[in-house]
Scaffold this motif. Structure first.
Motif, mmCIF file in Angstrom:
data_model
loop_
_atom_site.group_PDB
_atom_site.id
_atom_site.type_symbol
_atom_site.label_atom_id
_atom_site.label_comp_id
_atom_site.label_asym_id
_atom_site.label_seq_id
_atom_site.Cartn_x
_atom_site.Cartn_y
_atom_site.Cartn_z
ATOM 1 N N ILE A 198 0.866 -1.186 0.000
ATOM 2 C CA ILE A 198 0.000 0.000 0.000
ATOM 3 C C ILE A 198 0.898 1.230 0.000
ATOM 4 C CG2 ILE A 198 -1.779 1.311 1.206
ATOM 5 C CD1 ILE A 198 -2.750 -1.265 2.460
ATOM 6 N N LEU A 199 0.657 2.121 -0.935
ATOM 7 C CA LEU A 199 1.346 3.411 -1.002
ATOM 8 C C LEU A 199 0.363 4.497 -0.601
ATOM 9 C CD1 LEU A 199 3.514 5.478 -1.748
ATOM 10 C CD2 LEU A 199 2.844 5.216 -4.151
ATOM 11 N N CYS A 200 0.692 5.222 0.455
ATOM 12 C CA CYS A 200 -0.161 6.324 0.926
ATOM 13 C C CYS A 200 0.491 7.650 0.563
ATOM 14 C CB CYS A 200 -0.362 6.249 2.438
ATOM 15 S SG CYS A 200 -1.219 4.757 2.988
ATOM 16 N N PHE A 201 -0.342 8.602 0.151
ATOM 17 C CA PHE A 201 0.182 9.907 -0.264
ATOM 18 C C PHE A 201 0.557 10.801 0.907
ATOM 19 C CE2 PHE A 201 -1.582 10.373 -4.870
ATOM 20 C CZ PHE A 201 -0.881 9.233 -5.231
ATOM 21 N N SER A 202 0.345 10.338 2.139
ATOM 22 C CA SER A 202 0.812 11.065 3.316
ATOM 23 C C SER A 202 1.061 10.076 4.439
ATOM 24 C CB SER A 202 -0.203 12.130 3.772
ATOM 25 O OG SER A 202 -1.288 11.520 4.446
ATOM 26 N N ASP A 203 1.972 10.423 5.331
ATOM 27 C CA ASP A 203 2.263 9.555 6.469
ATOM 28 C C ASP A 203 1.069 9.441 7.409
ATOM 29 O OD1 ASP A 203 4.781 9.290 5.427
ATOM 30 O OD2 ASP A 203 5.850 9.949 7.223
ATOM 31 N N VAL A 204 0.273 10.497 7.514
ATOM 32 C CA VAL A 204 -0.921 10.442 8.361
ATOM 33 C C VAL A 204 -1.817 9.296 7.912
ATOM 34 C CG1 VAL A 204 -3.062 11.647 8.940
ATOM 35 C CG2 VAL A 204 -0.896 12.865 9.043
ATOM 36 N N LEU A 205 -2.046 9.190 6.616
ATOM 37 C CA LEU A 205 -2.855 8.092 6.087
ATOM 38 C C LEU A 205 -2.171 6.754 6.334
ATOM 39 C CD1 LEU A 205 -4.046 9.624 2.687
ATOM 40 C CD2 LEU A 205 -5.434 9.185 4.711
ATOM 41 N N ALA A 206 -0.853 6.704 6.124
ATOM 42 C CA ALA A 206 -0.122 5.449 6.293
ATOM 43 C C ALA A 206 -0.187 4.959 7.739
ATOM 44 C CB ALA A 206 1.326 5.630 5.851
ATOM 45 N N LEU A 207 -0.110 5.861 8.700
ATOM 46 C CA LEU A 207 -0.205 5.456 10.099
ATOM 47 C C LEU A 207 -1.594 4.905 10.406
ATOM 48 C CD1 LEU A 207 1.796 8.368 11.754
ATOM 49 C CD2 LEU A 207 2.513 5.980 11.570
ATOM 50 N N MET B 161 4.019 2.083 2.661
ATOM 51 C CA MET B 161 4.908 3.237 2.447
ATOM 52 C C MET B 161 4.101 4.527 2.449
ATOM 53 S SD MET B 161 7.824 3.627 -0.481
ATOM 54 C CE MET B 161 9.055 4.934 -0.406
ATOM 55 N N GLY B 162 4.675 5.575 3.013
ATOM 56 C CA GLY B 162 4.009 6.876 3.050
ATOM 57 C C GLY B 162 4.815 7.937 2.320
ATOM 58 N N ILE B 163 4.346 9.168 2.461
ATOM 59 C CA ILE B 163 5.059 10.348 1.940
ATOM 60 C C ILE B 163 4.888 11.459 2.967
ATOM 61 C CG2 ILE B 163 5.111 12.132 0.139
ATOM 62 C CD1 ILE B 163 4.056 10.043 -1.822
ATOM 63 N N ASP B 164 5.976 12.064 3.397
ATOM 64 C CA ASP B 164 6.023 13.213 4.316
ATOM 65 C C ASP B 164 7.244 13.097 5.206
ATOM 66 O OD1 ASP B 164 3.742 14.619 3.547
ATOM 67 O OD2 ASP B 164 2.479 13.706 5.084
ATOM 68 N N ASP B 165 7.375 11.935 5.880
ATOM 69 C CA ASP B 165 8.383 11.710 6.913
ATOM 70 C C ASP B 165 8.056 12.520 8.160
ATOM 71 O OD1 ASP B 165 10.564 10.602 8.165
ATOM 72 O OD2 ASP B 165 11.991 12.081 7.371
ATOM 73 N N LEU B 166 6.889 12.249 8.741
ATOM 74 C CA LEU B 166 6.528 12.849 10.018
ATOM 75 C C LEU B 166 7.416 12.294 11.128
ATOM 76 C CD1 LEU B 166 2.614 12.716 9.863
ATOM 77 C CD2 LEU B 166 4.127 14.622 9.240
ATOM 78 N N THR C 194 9.159 5.882 3.919
ATOM 79 C CA THR C 194 8.454 7.071 3.448
ATOM 80 C C THR C 194 9.340 7.874 2.495
ATOM 81 O OG1 THR C 194 7.204 9.014 4.244
ATOM 82 C CG2 THR C 194 9.248 8.489 5.389
ATOM 83 N N VAL C 195 8.779 8.928 1.957
ATOM 84 C CA VAL C 195 9.537 9.906 1.179
ATOM 85 C C VAL C 195 9.617 11.183 2.011
ATOM 86 C CG1 VAL C 195 9.623 11.313 -0.914
ATOM 87 C CG2 VAL C 195 8.859 8.930 -1.042
ATOM 88 N N HIS C 196 10.833 11.577 2.333
ATOM 89 C CA HIS C 196 11.035 12.781 3.140
ATOM 90 C C HIS C 196 10.765 14.027 2.304
ATOM 91 C CE1 HIS C 196 12.807 15.551 6.028
ATOM 92 N NE2 HIS C 196 13.493 16.087 5.028
ATOM 93 N N PRO D 60 12.817 15.865 -2.776
ATOM 94 C CA PRO D 60 12.401 14.814 -1.827
ATOM 95 C C PRO D 60 13.439 13.703 -1.780
ATOM 96 C CG PRO D 60 11.201 14.579 -3.889
ATOM 97 C CD PRO D 60 12.063 15.808 -4.029
ATOM 98 N N ASP D 61 13.339 12.856 -0.761
ATOM 99 C CA ASP D 61 14.329 11.789 -0.590
ATOM 100 C C ASP D 61 13.677 10.580 0.070
ATOM 101 O OD1 ASP D 61 16.826 10.575 -0.640
ATOM 102 O OD2 ASP D 61 17.339 11.306 1.361
ATOM 103 N N ARG D 62 14.025 9.380 -0.383
ATOM 104 C CA ARG D 62 13.462 8.159 0.208
ATOM 105 C C ARG D 62 14.092 7.864 1.569
ATOM 106 N NH1 ARG D 62 13.050 5.098 -5.269
ATOM 107 N NH2 ARG D 62 15.304 4.850 -5.021
ATOM 108 N N ILE D 63 13.245 7.457 2.520
ATOM 109 C CA ILE D 63 13.706 7.011 3.835
ATOM 110 C C ILE D 63 13.221 5.567 4.009
ATOM 111 C CG2 ILE D 63 13.664 7.434 6.315
ATOM 112 C CD1 ILE D 63 14.930 9.724 4.791
ATOM 113 N N ILE D 64 14.145 4.627 4.018
ATOM 114 C CA ILE D 64 13.781 3.207 4.092
ATOM 115 C C ILE D 64 13.790 2.747 5.544
ATOM 116 C CG2 ILE D 64 14.250 0.892 3.207
ATOM 117 C CD1 ILE D 64 13.607 3.095 1.083
ATOM 118 N N ARG D 65 12.640 2.250 6.000
ATOM 119 C CA ARG D 65 12.525 1.711 7.358
ATOM 120 C C ARG D 65 11.917 0.311 7.282
ATOM 121 N NH1 ARG D 65 10.417 7.296 8.653
ATOM 122 N NH2 ARG D 65 12.236 8.496 9.359
#
Length: 338
Positions: free
Chosen positions: A245-254, A274-279, A291-293, A324-329
């Protein structure tokens, strides 16, 4: 009531009388101290301390022709990404002796235009807005007032306002390319409402930049943790299974992560996320969220520098692109072969 509370508040004339100078000299000390001799400045500053004089912002604006504040219009304060942006913006503006007044728009262009007018009416020297989709009334206000205004969270060098932000399409392309590179071919995409949100539409368009064979299912929901939970339920109920699942924001991903855990779906063993934002919270969830920072703090600083420079020099700033930059966790894993 105490004597101190009963005592009349000192004004500019009181300071001038105590220091033995003119009101104009006191005003210069407050607004342009370098234009006053050190000896005179010291006398005025001593009188200010003795009288406990606190300059009135309204009086200062009348005397100097400056209010020294910038208005920022953001969709919401509920999302931590806007809090990070505003914190950096305010800090950098303060270095330029500018204050910040914030208004929320609820992602409604009509509300944004109305609140922008209010900010201008009370003396905003510049505006910071989110994205590039706005009510014509806002554009008309900026044009009529010849007001410095910066559009953030978006990069478009051809837009009629200077933009300070990131390439939203590139952010989703980074995310999808990573998931596809991990072997994921059936992917759910969870995003916020498309109406009045050019950032979401740009992120959707960014998926087309990935030259890999993937099948995508789309789920639209509100940009909030409960919205992510509902989208996760919809993904689980869908006929076709997905491996990521790819979410367009970390809020959604959480929100998705919480719902998957409630349903005993293991992330990433059963499903990558995976999300996007890096909260900030994304680094501390279990597992940590890939996520994507998005450099929102740098965006706040760059926006402050751009608007302050425009106000002070009257020269329109150049657009600013932040990468932007990928953050792999731990929330993503490769699809097992065979």
């Amino acid at each position: 009531m105490s004597d101190a509370q009963n005592k009349k508040r000192a004004n500019l004339r009181d300071v001038a009388r105590s220091a033995g100078v003119s009101v104009a000299t006191v005003s210069r000390v407050l607004n342009a101290p370098d234009a006053v001799s050190p000896k005179t400045r010291e006398k005025v500053e001593a009188a200010i301390r003795t009288l406990r004089f606190v300059p009135s912002a309204a009086a200062r604006a009348i005397n100097s022709g400056r209010t020294r504040f910038v208005g920022a219009l953001v969709p919401t304060l509920d999302n931590a990404i806007f809090a990070r942006f505003l914190a950096a913006l305010e800090h950098k503006l303060a270095e330029r002796r500018l204050s910040l007044v914030v208004a929320t728009t609820h992602n409604d262009p009509a509300i944004e235009a109305e609140k922008a007018k209010t900010l201008v009416d009370i003396g905003a020297e510049g505006l910071i807005v989110s994205g590039i989709t706005h009510d014509p009334a806002l554009d008309d206000l900026i044009e009529r007032c010849q007001l410095p205004a910066i559009a953030t969270s978006y990069h478009d060098p051809d837009y009629h306002l200077p933009t300070v932000g990131y390439d939203n399409a590139a952010a989703t392309a980074l995310a999808l390319d990573y998931l596809a590179g991990q072997g994921h071919r059936d992917i759910a995409v969870v995003h916020g409402p498309l109406a009045n949100n050019d950032r979401t539409r740009a992120r959707l368009a960014g998926l087309d930049q990935v030259d890999r064979a993937v099948a995508l299912q789309f789920f639209e929901t509100e940009i909030a943790i409960p919205g992510g939970c509902r989208a996760a339920s919809a993904v689980l109920a869908a006929h076709r299974r997905v491996s990521a699942i790819l979410c367009f924001s970390d809020v959604l991903a959480l929100g998705v992560l919480f719902e998957m855990q409630r349903n005993a779906v293991r992330v990433p063993d059963d499903l990558s996320l995976m999300g996007i934002d890096d909260l900030a919270a994304s680094a501390h969830s279990e597992p940590g969220l890939t996520t994507v920072h998005l450099p929102v703090s740098r965006m706040g600083e760059a926006s402050a520098t751009a608007i302050a420079g425009w106000i002070e020099t009257k020269e329109r700033p150049a657009p600013v692109l932040l990468a932007p930059d990928r953050i792999i966790r731990g929330s993503t894993g490769a699809v097992a072969s065979g």
